[in-house]
Write a protein that holds these residues in place. Sequence first.
Motif, PDB file in Angstrom:
ATOM      1  N   LEU A   1       0.841  -1.204   0.000  1.00  0.00           N
ATOM      2  CA  LEU A   1       0.000   0.000   0.000  1.00  0.00           C
ATOM      3  C   LEU A   1       0.872   1.247   0.000  1.00  0.00           C
ATOM      4  N   ASP A   2       0.584   2.156  -0.915  1.00  0.00           N
ATOM      5  CA  ASP A   2       1.218   3.469  -0.883  1.00  0.00           C
ATOM      6  C   ASP A   2       0.325   4.363  -0.020  1.00  0.00           C
ATOM      7  N   LYS A   3       0.828   4.730   1.146  1.00  0.00           N
ATOM      8  CA  LYS A   3      -0.040   5.411   2.115  1.00  0.00           C
ATOM      9  C   LYS A   3      -0.422   6.831   1.715  1.00  0.00           C
ATOM     10  N   THR A   4       0.315   7.409   0.777  1.00  0.00           N
ATOM     11  CA  THR A   4      -0.077   8.764   0.361  1.00  0.00           C
ATOM     12  C   THR A   4      -1.159   8.731  -0.727  1.00  0.00           C
ATOM     13  N   THR A   5      -1.009   7.809  -1.675  1.00  0.00           N
ATOM     14  CA  THR A   5      -2.010   7.745  -2.754  1.00  0.00           C
ATOM     15  C   THR A   5      -3.147   6.771  -2.445  1.00  0.00           C
TER      16      THR A   5
ATOM     17  N   ARG B   1     -12.321  10.483  -8.706  1.00  0.00           N
ATOM     18  CA  ARG B   1     -12.046   9.445  -7.698  1.00  0.00           C
ATOM     19  C   ARG B   1     -13.060   9.593  -6.569  1.00  0.00           C
ATOM     20  N   ASN B   2     -13.775   8.519  -6.295  1.00  0.00           N
ATOM     21  CA  ASN B   2     -14.765   8.482  -5.224  1.00  0.00           C
ATOM     22  C   ASN B   2     -14.022   8.240  -3.904  1.00  0.00           C
ATOM     23  N   PRO B   3     -14.365   8.947  -2.849  1.00  0.00           N
ATOM     24  CA  PRO B   3     -13.617   8.747  -1.592  1.00  0.00           C
ATOM     25  C   PRO B   3     -13.959   7.417  -0.894  1.00  0.00           C
ATOM     26  N   ILE B   4     -13.627   6.339  -1.549  1.00  0.00           N
ATOM     27  CA  ILE B   4     -13.696   5.001  -0.946  1.00  0.00           C
ATOM     28  C   ILE B   4     -12.331   4.398  -1.219  1.00  0.00           C
ATOM     29  N   TYR B   5     -11.504   4.324  -0.167  1.00  0.00           N
ATOM     30  CA  TYR B   5     -10.111   3.977  -0.416  1.00  0.00           C
ATOM     31  C   TYR B   5      -9.556   3.036   0.654  1.00  0.00           C
ATOM     32  N   CYS B   6      -8.383   2.545   0.344  1.00  0.00           N
ATOM     33  CA  CYS B   6      -7.729   1.595   1.241  1.00  0.00           C
ATOM     34  C   CYS B   6      -6.982   2.332   2.343  1.00  0.00           C
ATOM     35  N   GLY B   7      -7.373   2.073   3.584  1.00  0.00           N
ATOM     36  CA  GLY B   7      -6.721   2.715   4.724  1.00  0.00           C
ATOM     37  C   GLY B   7      -5.607   1.866   5.318  1.00  0.00           C
ATOM     38  N   GLY B   8      -5.537   0.619   4.916  1.00  0.00           N
ATOM     39  CA  GLY B   8      -4.497  -0.262   5.453  1.00  0.00           C
ATOM     40  C   GLY B   8      -4.684  -1.657   4.886  1.00  0.00           C
ATOM     41  N   LEU B   9      -3.596  -2.410   4.892  1.00  0.00           N
ATOM     42  CA  LEU B   9      -3.669  -3.817   4.456  1.00  0.00           C
ATOM     43  C   LEU B   9      -3.380  -4.712   5.656  1.00  0.00           C
ATOM     44  N   GLU B  10      -4.094  -5.805   5.756  1.00  0.00           N
ATOM     45  CA  GLU B  10      -3.866  -6.738   6.865  1.00  0.00           C
ATOM     46  C   GLU B  10      -2.630  -7.588   6.597  1.00  0.00           C
ATOM     47  N   HIS B  11      -1.908  -7.898   7.673  1.00  0.00           N
ATOM     48  CA  HIS B  11      -0.819  -8.875   7.595  1.00  0.00           C
ATOM     49  C   HIS B  11      -1.386 -10.213   8.038  1.00  0.00           C
ATOM     50  N   LYS B  12      -1.396 -11.150   7.112  1.00  0.00           N
ATOM     51  CA  LYS B  12      -2.172 -12.363   7.336  1.00  0.00           C
ATOM     52  C   LYS B  12      -1.307 -13.624   7.333  1.00  0.00           C
ATOM     53  N   MET B  13      -1.926 -14.698   7.759  1.00  0.00           N
ATOM     54  CA  MET B  13      -1.279 -16.007   7.752  1.00  0.00           C
ATOM     55  C   MET B  13      -1.016 -16.495   6.322  1.00  0.00           C
ATOM     56  N   GLY B  14      -1.947 -16.207   5.422  1.00  0.00           N
ATOM     57  CA  GLY B  14      -1.813 -16.696   4.055  1.00  0.00           C
ATOM     58  C   GLY B  14      -2.479 -15.764   3.061  1.00  0.00           C
ATOM     59  N   ILE B  15      -2.762 -16.291   1.847  1.00  0.00           N
ATOM     60  CA  ILE B  15      -3.272 -15.508   0.718  1.00  0.00           C
ATOM     61  C   ILE B  15      -2.640 -14.107   0.685  1.00  0.00           C
ATOM     62  N   HIS B  16      -1.300 -14.093   0.816  1.00  0.00           N
ATOM     63  CA  HIS B  16      -0.585 -12.812   0.848  1.00  0.00           C
ATOM     64  C   HIS B  16      -0.740 -12.027  -0.450  1.00  0.00           C
ATOM     65  N   GLY B  17      -0.925 -12.741  -1.551  1.00  0.00           N
ATOM     66  CA  GLY B  17      -1.020 -12.054  -2.834  1.00  0.00           C
ATOM     67  C   GLY B  17      -2.329 -11.317  -3.013  1.00  0.00           C
ATOM     68  N   ASN B  18      -3.294 -11.588  -2.152  1.00  0.00           N
ATOM     69  CA  ASN B  18      -4.552 -10.860  -2.258  1.00  0.00           C
ATOM     70  C   ASN B  18      -4.574  -9.730  -1.245  1.00  0.00           C
ATOM     71  N   ALA B  19      -5.047  -8.566  -1.702  1.00  0.00           N
ATOM     72  CA  ALA B  19      -5.083  -7.384  -0.842  1.00  0.00           C
ATOM     73  C   ALA B  19      -6.313  -7.455   0.066  1.00  0.00           C
ATOM     74  N   THR B  20      -6.089  -7.755   1.337  1.00  0.00           N
ATOM     75  CA  THR B  20      -7.170  -7.748   2.319  1.00  0.00           C
ATOM     76  C   THR B  20      -7.184  -6.358   2.937  1.00  0.00           C
TER      77      THR B  20
END
Lengths: 598, 598
Positions: free
Chosen positions: B68-72, B248-267
């Motif tokens: 995640l790029d926290k600025t964009t 751009r609609n203000p619906i955005y990613c505020g953070g990504l989870e660090h998970k046990m698996g499926i690392h390639g998918n953005a949770t």
Amino acid sequence: MPIYNPPLRDMQFVLHEVLHVAEELKALPAHAETDAETINAVIEEAGKFAAEVTFPLNISGDEEGCVLDKTTHEVKAPKGFKEAYAQFVEGGWPALSCDPQFGGQGLPFVVNQCLYEMLNSANQAWTMYPGLSHGAYEALVAHGTDAQKKTYLPKLTSGEWTGTMCLTEPHCGTDLGMLRTKAEPMADGNYKLTGNKIFISAGEHDMAANIIHLVLARLPDAPKGSKGISLFAVPKFIVKDDGSLGERNPIYCGGLEHKMGIHGNATAQIVIDGAVGSLVGQPHKGLAAMFVMMNAARLGVGNQSLGLTEVAYQNALAYARDRIQMRSLTGPKAKDKDADPIIVHPDVRKMLLTAKAYAEGGRALQIFCTLLLDKEHHHPDEKVRKDSGELVALLTPIVKAFITDNGHIATNACMQVFGGHGFIKEWGMEQFTRDNRINMIYEGTNTIQSLDLLGRKVLGNNGASLKKFGKLVGALVAEEGVNEKMSEFITPVAMLGEQLTKFTTEIGFKGFQNPDEVGAAAVDYLRVAGHFVFGYLFARMAQVALREIAAGNTDPFYVAKLQTARFYFAKLFPETATLMRTARAGSKVLMDTDAALA
Amino acid sequence: MPIYNPPLRDMQFVLHEVLHVAEELKALPAHAETDAETINAVIEEAGKFAAEVTFPLNISGDEEGCVLDKTTHEVKAPKGFKEAYAQFVEGGWPALSCDPQFGGQGLPFVVNQCLYEMLNSANQAWTMYPGLSHGAYEALVAHGTDAQKKTYLPKLTSGEWTGTMCLTEPHCGTDLGMLRTKAEPMADGNYKLTGNKIFISAGEHDMAANIIHLVLARLPDAPKGSKGISLFAVPKFIVKDDGSLGERNPIYCGGLEHKMGIHGNATAQIVIDGAVGSLVGQPHKGLAAMFVMMNAARLGVGNQSLGLTEVAYQNALAYARDRIQMRSLTGPKAKDKDADPIIVHPDVRKMLLTAKAYAEGGRALQIFCTLLLDKEHHHPDEKVRKDSGELVALLTPIVKAFITDNGHIATNACMQVFGGHGFIKEWGMEQFTRDNRINMIYEGTNTIQSLDLLGRKVLGNNGASLKKFGKLVGALVAEEGVNEKMSEFITPVAMLGEQLTKFTTEIGFKGFQNPDEVGAAAVDYLRVAGHFVFGYLFARMAQVALREIAAGNTDPFYVAKLQTARFYFAKLFPETATLMRTARAGSKVLMDTDAALA
């Protein structure tokens, strides 16, 4: 962030109320002075160390892992590991159950067992550094020369140096008979070793001044196979005659494995490039010497999963009491809240109680076993020593495989209680499952344990050891057979005992004609035997609880023990119904499958 | 590095020889043209895509994860994911079973099922990006306005845009009635949404030009609880009237989870900060609309574990045939080698066959279920549509929970075959277990599935749906009851059916008095039902194999099918003995545990 509270009361219950450890120890001259107060004081301090010093490093150790400097071959353990270890040494913990003649405190193994349960709950990866050392210590005590003992044991006892077990090579793990590392005699009586080892836990690190590797290798005149393996002590730094450290021995880390879990422990590829070592025990008898370490390590691996089961349970319980979500099926319980805490749901309770029962059964078995170990080593009566040793040998594969498989079930159940949050690293739950996963594999896979149990420990002596354990069950039945309140706990164990005896004879006959029948039944057999042992111990715990309650004790602790035992017999123990059936299904459906497995 | 060979022959066996899919499809006007050749040609190409394009990105995707790029607030998927997705869109794969009126290819769901099984084997994390889109597609097809369909469906069909399901919030997952995200009506008929979502799979990424979030939120006049939830379509970029992308609609990613698996998918944690969306379906009826996505997603999750079971099996089989270690218990088999390949050991075979049987049973059930889905959507006879829909509803929680739990057992067994190497990342085996672990949790935990099955799908209609499935079993018994060779496959299923019917009545009565009895039995019940369904399908597969063999077909493929079915009934199906017992043990031992769980 996860929590951990040392389960002192639960330990004391098993130690003092169920197994009467202090009374048993009175019969052993070496431990006659170890009373209940001493034990309690030590485990209380041990719990503080685990909870306050190593537990806070568990998640960060997992995140950071170990780092190898490829030019110097030195490995840095995660931040804080070294300092925590210094504190451990400072506190005298490595010496707890070591022999006073090497500077040890001479406390019984049961106390060390409790220390290590808590260390494993707090941080399995960290705990493996001192844990492995203890194995090296025991191998040298049993098989070392006087010179080796003098050189290595005081430092291994104090913890200033650590130890490793270098067995596995890339092409052989289970089948050590295939190993290739060579040892050539030198003029001075030492040996020059060359070879490659892998999967060496705590194999290289920056936490101690020296590392004593116990290495399996072949002498030039070695017979082929497992009868040609010898054991050598190979220090990272050569120890000079005055005890100071000399030159760096060419036994170094060639790489670190990237693993599913226990990231904080350095799983090293060890390159041995003409390193100098000394022979431990007799030439070509290294496997026997190694088994001293291995058996201790197998009990230690069970203890790792016991620790993880307990800490996972504590966190799942706290979460289930705190997290509100949905209403109870029988109507709102927390009416002032938007939903009920999830502990109101039957299946959440089932997951929690599964972990709790496996923790309590595992703890009882581990302490039961280490008390036998103390008797094996120190009881004045030879027959008691022999009988105790035989029971430990029988129970060791059960401790290793049953408790680690249960740890898999329990840590996964506890993670499941957290729903989606269980999958997220910061909650710590998924790490418990990942760290536990190796316990089912290393020090002999759980399949190997089951073959050791059924093939060697049971059929190998015509069921004599199993009968010895059966006598303990028989004694409990005789003692409590007329007590109606005990029948819910005793009847299933007694019935399973009868089934197990019958099945053991059956499989003995079948195995005689076709050894694959033993291989096909072994894993199921081990779990049945595990429930037989757990069932016996739960019955004994229930016995104590019933007596306390009958005597007017209103401490809910005893009610809790009964509830857990009832859950165990109702929901976990019945697994034996299927296991007996699948074990009996035989080997044909497995072996007659060449088309399916083409 | 792991291997993957698309199991085309196994799929074709289920599709054509067991379920006669092409013949069944002839009855559906929408799919009457889809013959066996078409299906085979499509799945062959699909297999190539999975094996050659996404499979090579599986381990690297796990290692790299999403950034995640926290600025964009933009998220970069792992290397190669974007390019693979472009190739997927280019090949027309997202459109496979979409409606031709939106640009879809109009192929039946059974074909899409096979595509996705293989994509999941190859790379679950990658596959979730298009997989989630398909759920959004279906919700809009079922509940979207004409304008929404026109705006979103062609791009979701082509795959140029992807979709998400935004349900969970930090304080509510299972209990969506508690959700707080707000939607306020705007003058132009749209809504302004504000709130925080978590655990949004494929929630943000750089693989598509736009992301259509389907968001659950509350209108200002919403009743409390689950009856006050509405569904909204909220695009990442506002779509202008001409179809081009606007602001751009203000619906955005505020953070990504660090998970046990499926690392390639953005949770993703999704922050909705006054984003504009449009209502999907009726106000306050959002949960019903969402269930269209949810039910599809639940079948999809079962498919994820099927895929992982298959690929884990293939690798464990290859390793077991290659790795030499120890001798067979019945004497050396590979005399020219230092040891035998480990596949000679009964328990290694047991682990392999466990995975194989769970893959084959899972595949049969997934295809059986999606064929019913095709009939539910397209059969000209209303009764067939209704009956098919009812069976799909009954089977959906079984597909989701049984296949994912089996995936846990199977991927762990396959990892265990590798011994210590299974724990090392480079072999890929531990990743399969980690990726599978989420499947038991998301889209409704497996406990929730069991309550859905027993409480709603079975007891909720007095067992009517279960009886419908029972009729299929009855028909097979009637057809093959006199065939002695089939009795080993049919008898256990028929017997379990009788027990299940009896137990269902019993639990219905008990649950009427105490709903916790349902909650206490549900998880065990679901696994029993799972084996009932698998047992039926294995009997049907065995039936086909026996017929081929009787007709003189010497292809060992059919012998293999019989061997796997025999293994299944001998070693896996008997789990029902314990499950029936523990389900019957009732709720008291769970609920009467306040002292134990204090």
